[in-house]
Design a protein around this motif. Structure first.
Motif, short mmCIF file in Angstrom:
data_model
loop_
_atom_site.label_atom_id
_atom_site.label_comp_id
_atom_site.label_asym_id
_atom_site.label_seq_id
_atom_site.Cartn_x
_atom_site.Cartn_y
_atom_site.Cartn_z
N LEU A 7 34.38 49.61 33.95
CA LEU A 7 35.74 49.76 34.47
C LEU A 7 35.70 50.19 35.93
O LEU A 7 36.43 49.65 36.77
CB LEU A 7 36.52 50.77 33.63
CG LEU A 7 37.93 51.09 34.11
CD1 LEU A 7 38.81 49.84 34.12
CD2 LEU A 7 38.55 52.18 33.23
N SER A 8 34.85 51.14 36.26
CA SER A 8 34.72 51.61 37.63
C SER A 8 34.32 50.48 38.57
O SER A 8 34.92 50.30 39.64
CB SER A 8 33.68 52.74 37.70
OG SER A 8 33.42 53.10 39.03
N ILE A 9 33.32 49.71 38.17
CA ILE A 9 32.87 48.57 38.98
C ILE A 9 34.01 47.59 39.21
O ILE A 9 34.25 47.14 40.34
CB ILE A 9 31.68 47.86 38.29
CG1 ILE A 9 30.42 48.72 38.37
CG2 ILE A 9 31.44 46.46 38.89
CD1 ILE A 9 29.30 48.26 37.45
N ASN A 10 34.74 47.27 38.15
CA ASN A 10 35.81 46.28 38.26
C ASN A 10 37.01 46.79 39.05
O ASN A 10 37.62 46.03 39.81
CB ASN A 10 36.22 45.78 36.87
CG ASN A 10 35.17 44.87 36.29
OD1 ASN A 10 34.53 44.11 37.00
ND2 ASN A 10 34.98 44.94 34.98
N LEU A 11 37.34 48.06 38.91
CA LEU A 11 38.44 48.61 39.72
C LEU A 11 38.10 48.54 41.20
O LEU A 11 38.94 48.14 42.02
CB LEU A 11 38.74 50.05 39.31
CG LEU A 11 39.49 50.21 37.99
CD1 LEU A 11 39.57 51.68 37.59
CD2 LEU A 11 40.89 49.61 38.07
N LYS A 12 36.88 48.90 41.55
CA LYS A 12 36.47 48.82 42.96
C LYS A 12 36.49 47.37 43.44
O LYS A 12 36.93 47.09 44.56
CB LYS A 12 35.07 49.40 43.15
CG LYS A 12 35.01 50.89 43.00
CD LYS A 12 33.58 51.38 43.11
CE LYS A 12 33.48 52.86 42.78
NZ LYS A 12 32.07 53.31 42.80
N TYR A 13 36.04 46.45 42.59
CA TYR A 13 36.02 45.04 42.96
C TYR A 13 37.44 44.52 43.22
O TYR A 13 37.70 43.87 44.24
CB TYR A 13 35.36 44.21 41.85
CG TYR A 13 35.50 42.73 42.09
CD1 TYR A 13 34.64 42.07 42.97
CD2 TYR A 13 36.49 41.99 41.45
CE1 TYR A 13 34.79 40.72 43.20
CE2 TYR A 13 36.64 40.64 41.68
CZ TYR A 13 35.79 40.01 42.55
OH TYR A 13 35.94 38.66 42.81
N TYR A 14 38.36 44.81 42.31
CA TYR A 14 39.72 44.30 42.49
C TYR A 14 40.43 44.99 43.65
O TYR A 14 41.23 44.37 44.35
CB TYR A 14 40.53 44.40 41.19
CG TYR A 14 40.06 43.41 40.16
CD1 TYR A 14 40.13 42.04 40.41
CD2 TYR A 14 39.50 43.82 38.97
CE1 TYR A 14 39.67 41.11 39.49
CE2 TYR A 14 39.04 42.90 38.03
CZ TYR A 14 39.13 41.55 38.30
OH TYR A 14 38.67 40.63 37.39
#
Length: 90
Positions: A7-14
């Protein structure tokens, strides 16, 4: 890898994808800056209803978006980034 890490990786990505500051992205997601920061830094556990809310609110921000809660919780090595912050646009 734990779901909170994904989730952390994807939030930063988006956040990077939309070129938003943490402040603005938190506003878009319907949460506080503090909570978003804690999620991105793996300091809190997140309820699934919260992930659903994030996906729904991102669709309101970008109606063309096809991002779902599942996308936030699915690992994609291409989403790993060193992105941290951008200045708030005035």
């Amino acid at each position: 890898m734990k779901l909170i890490e994904i989730l952390s990786i994807n939030l930063k990505y988006y956040r990077m994808h939309y070129n938003l500051s943490q402040e603005k992205f938190a506003e878009v997601l319907g949460t506080s800056l503090s909570y978003l920061n804690q999620i991105e830094n793996l300091k809190v556990n997140v309820r699934l209803q919260t992930v659903d809310k994030f996906a729904d609110n991102l669709k309101k921000y970008d109606p063309k978006s096809k991002i779902t809660a599942t996308d936030f919780l699915t690992y994609n090595k291409d989403h790993i980034t060193s992105y941290s912050r951008v200045d708030e646009k005035k």
